[in-house]
Scaffold this motif. Structure first.
Motif, short mmCIF file in Angstrom:
data_model
loop_
_atom_site.label_atom_id
_atom_site.label_comp_id
_atom_site.label_asym_id
_atom_site.label_seq_id
_atom_site.Cartn_x
_atom_site.Cartn_y
_atom_site.Cartn_z
N ARG A 1 -5.19 2.87 -0.05
CA ARG A 1 -5.12 3.08 -1.49
C ARG A 1 -4.08 2.13 -2.03
O ARG A 1 -2.99 2.01 -1.47
N ARG B 1 -1.59 7.33 7.31
CA ARG B 1 -1.13 8.01 6.09
C ARG B 1 0.33 7.69 5.78
O ARG B 1 1.15 8.57 5.52
N ARG C 1 -4.55 5.45 3.84
CA ARG C 1 -5.15 6.76 3.64
C ARG C 1 -6.03 7.20 4.81
O ARG C 1 -5.99 8.34 5.24
N TYR D 1 -1.15 2.40 0.67
CA TYR D 1 -1.07 3.65 1.44
C TYR D 1 -2.24 3.70 2.42
O TYR D 1 -3.41 3.58 2.01
N ARG E 1 13.29 0.52 -9.87
CA ARG E 1 13.43 1.60 -10.86
C ARG E 1 14.81 1.53 -11.51
O ARG E 1 15.82 1.42 -10.81
N ASN F 1 -6.46 -13.21 -2.11
CA ASN F 1 -6.42 -11.96 -1.34
C ASN F 1 -5.91 -12.16 0.08
O ASN F 1 -6.15 -11.32 0.95
N TRP G 1 2.98 4.92 3.58
CA TRP G 1 3.10 3.90 2.55
C TRP G 1 3.70 2.65 3.14
O TRP G 1 4.62 2.73 3.98
N TRP H 1 2.54 -2.00 -3.18
CA TRP H 1 2.46 -0.81 -2.34
C TRP H 1 1.03 -0.57 -1.89
O TRP H 1 0.10 -0.72 -2.68
N SER I 1 -9.73 -2.63 7.39
CA SER I 1 -10.41 -2.96 6.13
C SER I 1 -9.64 -2.39 4.95
O SER I 1 -9.08 -1.30 5.02
N GLU J 1 12.57 -0.04 4.60
CA GLU J 1 13.72 0.49 5.35
C GLU J 1 13.81 1.99 5.18
O GLU J 1 13.58 2.53 4.10
N ARG J 2 14.16 2.64 6.24
CA ARG J 2 14.31 4.10 6.14
C ARG J 2 15.80 4.43 6.18
O ARG J 2 16.53 3.79 6.87
N MET K 1 -14.54 -7.43 -2.75
CA MET K 1 -13.25 -7.28 -2.10
C MET K 1 -13.47 -6.76 -0.68
O MET K 1 -14.02 -5.68 -0.50
N SER K 2 -13.09 -7.52 0.30
CA SER K 2 -13.34 -7.06 1.67
C SER K 2 -12.30 -7.62 2.63
O SER K 2 -12.59 -7.83 3.79
N PHE K 3 -11.08 -7.84 2.14
CA PHE K 3 -10.09 -8.43 3.03
C PHE K 3 -9.48 -7.38 3.97
O PHE K 3 -9.73 -6.18 3.81
N LEU K 4 -8.73 -7.88 4.93
CA LEU K 4 -8.08 -7.00 5.89
C LEU K 4 -6.60 -6.89 5.57
O LEU K 4 -5.98 -7.83 5.08
#
Lengths: 84, 826
Positions: free
Chosen positions: A19, A62, A58, A56, A27, A74, A64, A54, A14, A83-84, A1-4
């Protein structure tokens, strides 16, 4: 696995900087029937094709984000901050 | 670069003897000139093997160089002082005792392991001997001083693999267009086959010199000479190994990310099948040419490993007598001989008597003969992929470069199929092989130290690792260095006087904003929005399945500010979990990770108040500062957050303050406590102290399936909240009968179970111990254990396995120490 993955803040990075956070799911409402909660908690669609998921960033901003990724190739078709 | 006879000679060592080499020599060419003819012994039969390909593609010259096993001697430049050893032979290459194996080839038919080792006992009996004999080379002994390995991340617009005429031509074309180009060539010098082939002549030499000159003039073309590409991964990531990048590094692994890849790996010659085709002295015609022209056309195969890794399909071309790559992905191109464009078919299949010979070797890496393949096919392994797995042909160090074509042709012949219908095996990276050192990279383990680290060192700390953190496990004293005694002294200090522990490794998150209460109510199982400022609450985090993820304290500092602690190992997860549930809500919450910037200590014991009162003007009596309250105050002139909580079960304060004051405040607190005979205490004593209080450690006493009800902590979840993470599952679980419960137990006799010890009821396995320690208060070992729910009642008897025997214990309901918690509120 090495996709961007294209982080909306940081650009092409990379996959090892990220994560994985699982499939994007809806939900259930608090009073939804138990079957809906069991389905939400334990069942995965496990799509062979394009899936919204999803991630993240990392080792970067940092944050999501949501990515549309083809689980067979991939190829990442789209990334966005929800949206916020 | 070919050997220059006028150049000065250098010396290296081969099995203890000096060998002379000239500039341009490889290890193999220098050894060959010195008279060495046997270079290795074969894998299974220990047959002598000599130089075959001289281009780094076959397994015949694998040697140990400076302690590194399986180095390809024929492409490793000779360097002064290097130590070269043979491998897979004892005592010497010329006289190998295990060559006797050749006489017993009838004992080792194809699929020998599967046929012989049909009972586990047979395998266990034979394993130590087989492991000793089998395998190629020996890993360097543990702790040996090898060179360092490093990783390097590079980017280019185009990468060209192969520095032959096609690769050079492409480099000049792309380079002239201004593209940023990396040219990777695994040979000692550029030029590919034109460096040695007999019919190349003067024109070819001029062509090559011209192309190299042009490449050198293009500043945007970088040549990685003597570096090999072992894999083409998705996202156009190339794995490249650069041997000896500088005197302090053995290898460098280059992660090259590129827009386009041009594969110009050319073609190589594959060996023919005939009886004794592996004898020393039989070499490929190209190898002989290399020996003659560089150091002193038959069956050609496109070197298409990288192309098939890129996703190209290999298709048999009868006219060319080769598998050629088709359906290349758009970002990958192939140029030169790797395309097979100039190939002409040669006759391939060997005659019948050779096919049935045990001495006609298809696979030189693992000693598989044409007869072995025939037998395997007769046994039903007639698909090329199953044939490969059963016989191990194409699976050795050469990764099928030398043997794939022969294996396919034998398979095609035996099954009466065409070459195309027989197909090829799958090529995967790495090819060629890569040292584990190169993949692992530099030996670098990040270590986190608390601001008081060197204070602990001076106090005699014995260290333990907790994730990346270093934490004192216990402190040696001037009179005692034995763990049990030291831990008990630390324990008594906390119970009887006062102790101080560094808890800076706790995760610390600061929450600011109008909606913090909303977020915490949604994510934590308890209710936190109604927490009054200056109060602390214990809180548990569950997932949607109701499983306990983490616990910690939540302090409300102001209407719009909270301060949360997490367990040491879960900080990163908890921070990301909270951030995740915040996404998309539009709530006004800002989470800041304060862990590295904030030091923390726990001052606990009956005299803790007296010590702290010397350093702060903050009121500390229980009325002014009750249990589960928090205050911001100065301690010895340092702005601090004081929380009155009691993990260890005594009156005490957890004090959080800026990390830069860490060592100062630690020393000041110890100084202030000297008149009360204060002691620093560490993780072991803390674990004993908390266990006597039956305080659960999430992740130690609980596991990935534990819900709060089983852990005896159902009270932490507020099911009447309208919604929170895990509510649906916890509501369901609250109505279900429990199967197992985390219960406290006291041993009936002198016996200390280990953490994880089995619990038996009526001789049957019924549960396990999660934590157990000797409790000085109870004068017996006490602990927490998972037991069947019907046994989780006071007085129920269980058997615990202690050191191979069973010891009796009984269940208790209450904490082992101060069950009413009176000491916390004093």
């Amino acid at each position: 696995m090495s996709f961007l993955l294209r982080c909306p803040h940081c650009g092409d990075r990379s996959v090892y900087e990220f994560r994985f956070g699982g499939e994007v799911k809806q939900r259930p409402a608090p009073d939804a029937p138990e079957a809906a909660w069991v389905d939400y908690t334990y069942t995965k669609a496990n799509v062979a094709g394009v899936q919204k998921e999803w991630w993240y960033h990392r080792s970067g901003c940092r944050q999501w984000m949501i990515a549309a990724r083809n689980t067979i190739t991939n190829e990442v078709l789209e990334t966005l901050f929800p949206e916020r | 670069m070919s050997v220059d006879e006028r150049s000065e000679t250098i010396r290296f060592e081969f099995c203890g003897k000096p060998v002379e080499a000239r500039a341009g020599d490889t290890v193999a060419s220098a050894l060959y000139r010195s008279g060495q003819r046997i270079f290795t012994r074969s894998f299974k039969y220990h047959r002598p093997r000599g130089l075959l390909c001289l281009s780094g593609k076959c397994p015949n010259c694998l040697m140990n160089v400076d302690g590194v096993p399986n180095v390809r001697a024929c492409i490793t430049p000779a360097r002064a002082g290097m130590r070269v050893r043979h491998q897979n032979a004892y005592p010497s290459l010329e006289n190998d005792w295990l060559a006797i194996a050749q006489r017993f080839d009838w004992l080792m038919p194809v699929g020998w392991y599967y046929k012989t080792m049909t009972y586990p006992s047979a395998w266990h009996a034979a394993e130590p001997y087989i492991r000793k004999i089998a395998g190629l080379g020996e890993p360097p002994p543990a702790g040996s001083e090898g060179g360092e390995y490093e990783h390097n991340y590079r980017h280019a617009e185009a990468a060209i693999i192969g520095g032959g005429p096609a690769g050079l031509q492409t480099a000049v074309e792309l380079g002239s267009r201004g593209e940023q180009v990396m040219l990777i060539d695994d040979q000692p010098a550029l030029g590919g086959h034109l460096r040695y082939s007999r019919n190349s002549g003067v024109a070819a030499a001029e062509l090559i010199a011209d192309l190299i000159g042009k490449v050198q003039k293009l500043s945007n073309v970088e040549v990685l000479q003597g570096c090999y590409c072992f894999g083409l991964y998705e996202g156009n990531l190339l794995g490249i190994v650069e041997p000896n990048p500088h005197p302090n590094a053995a290898e460098r692994l280059i992660h090259l990310r590129t827009r386009r890849v041009v594969i110009a790996t050319g073609a190589y010659e594959a060996p023919l099948l005939f009886r004794n085709n592996d004898l020393v002295g039989i070499m490929l015609s190209t190898a002989a040419q290399r020996l003659i022209r560089l150091h002193g056309v038959a069956h050609r195969v496109p070197d298409a490993g990288l192309l098939s890794q890129a996703g190209a399909r290999l298709e048999w071309d009868g006219g060319k007598g080769a598998f050629v790559s088709v359906d290349l992905p758009s970002h990958v191109a192939a140029v030169g001989d790797v395309t097979g464009a100039s190939f002409i078919a040669a006759s391939r299949l060997p005659p019948e008597q050779v096919m049935a010979s045990k001495r006609a070797f298809v696979c030189l890496c693992t000693d598989v003969s044409s007869k072995d393949l025939q037998d395997a096919i007769a046994e039903g392994f007639d698909h090329i992929e199953t044939l490969k797995r059963y016989t191990t042909a194409t699976m050795g160090p050469c990764q099928g470069r030398m043997c794939q074509l022969s294996a396919i042709s034998v398979c095609a012949h035996e099954t009466q199929r065409s070459m195309g219908a027989t197909g090829t095996t799958t090529s995967r990276p790495p090819n060629p092989s890569v040292t584990l050192g190169a993949l692992a990279g530099a030996r670098h383990h990040p270590t986190r130290r608390t601001p008081m680290h060197y204070e602990h060192d001076a106090l005699g700390a014995v260290w333990m690792d907790m994730g990346e953190w270093k934490r004192p496990r216990f402190y040696k004293t001037q009179t005692n260095s034995e763990e049990k005694a030291c831990v008990e002294e630390e324990y008594r200090a906390v119970r009887e006087r006062v102790g101080l522990i560094d808890v800076s490794t706790l995760g610390k998150l600061d929450f600011k904003g109008r909606d913090c209460g909303k977020l915490l109510d949604k994510v934590y199982a308890g209710r936190l929005s109604d927490l009054r400022p200056d109060r602390v609450r214990y809180a548990v985090l569950c997932d949607e399945a109701g499983i306990m993820l983490d616990d910690g304290t939540v302090s409300r500092l102001a209407d719009d500010q909270y301060f949360i602690t997490t367990t040491t190992g879960n900080l990163e997860f908890v921070e990301q979990w909270l951030e995740w549930w915040l996404v998309g809500t539009g709530w006004d919450v800002h989470i800041t990770n304060m862990t590295g910037g904030v030091a923390a200590v726990n001052l606990a014991g009956p005299k803790a108040r007296d010590v702290l009162a010397k350093l702060t003007s903050c009121g500390l009596d229980t009325k002014a500062f009750p249990y589960m309250a928090c205050r911001r105050a100065e301690v010895a002139g340092v702005q601090a957050l004081l929380m009155r909580i009691g993990f260890v079960g005594e009156t005490g304060w957890e004090i959080h303050f800026p990390a830069e004051a860490g060592a100062y405040l630690w020393r000041t607190l110890l100084d202030a406590g000297r008149e009360f005979d204060i002691r620093p205490f560490a993780v072991e004593a803390q674990r004993l102290l908390r266990l006597e209080k039956k305080h659960v450690i999430v992740g130690v006493d609980t596991d990935a399936l534990t819900n709060p009800f089983e852990a005896g902590m159902g009270w932490v979840s507020k099911l009447d909240k309208e919604d929170f993470i895990g509510r649906a599952a916890l509501r369901r679980l609250s109505g279900e009968e429990l199967k197992q419960i985390l219960a406290g137990f006291i041993m009936n006799e002198e016996a200390l179970p280990e953490d994880g010890a089995a619990i038996l009821v009526n001789g049957r396995l019924a549960g396990r111990v999660t934590s157990a320690r000797y409790s000085p208060v109870n004068r017996k070992a006490v602990g927490l254990a998972w037991v069947p729910a019907e046994l989780a009642r006071p007085g129920a008897e269980i058997d615990v396995r202690v050191g191979g025997r069973l010891a009796r214990a009984h269940i208790t309901q209450q904490a082992f120490y101060d069950p009413e918690g009176a000491r916390l509120r004093m």
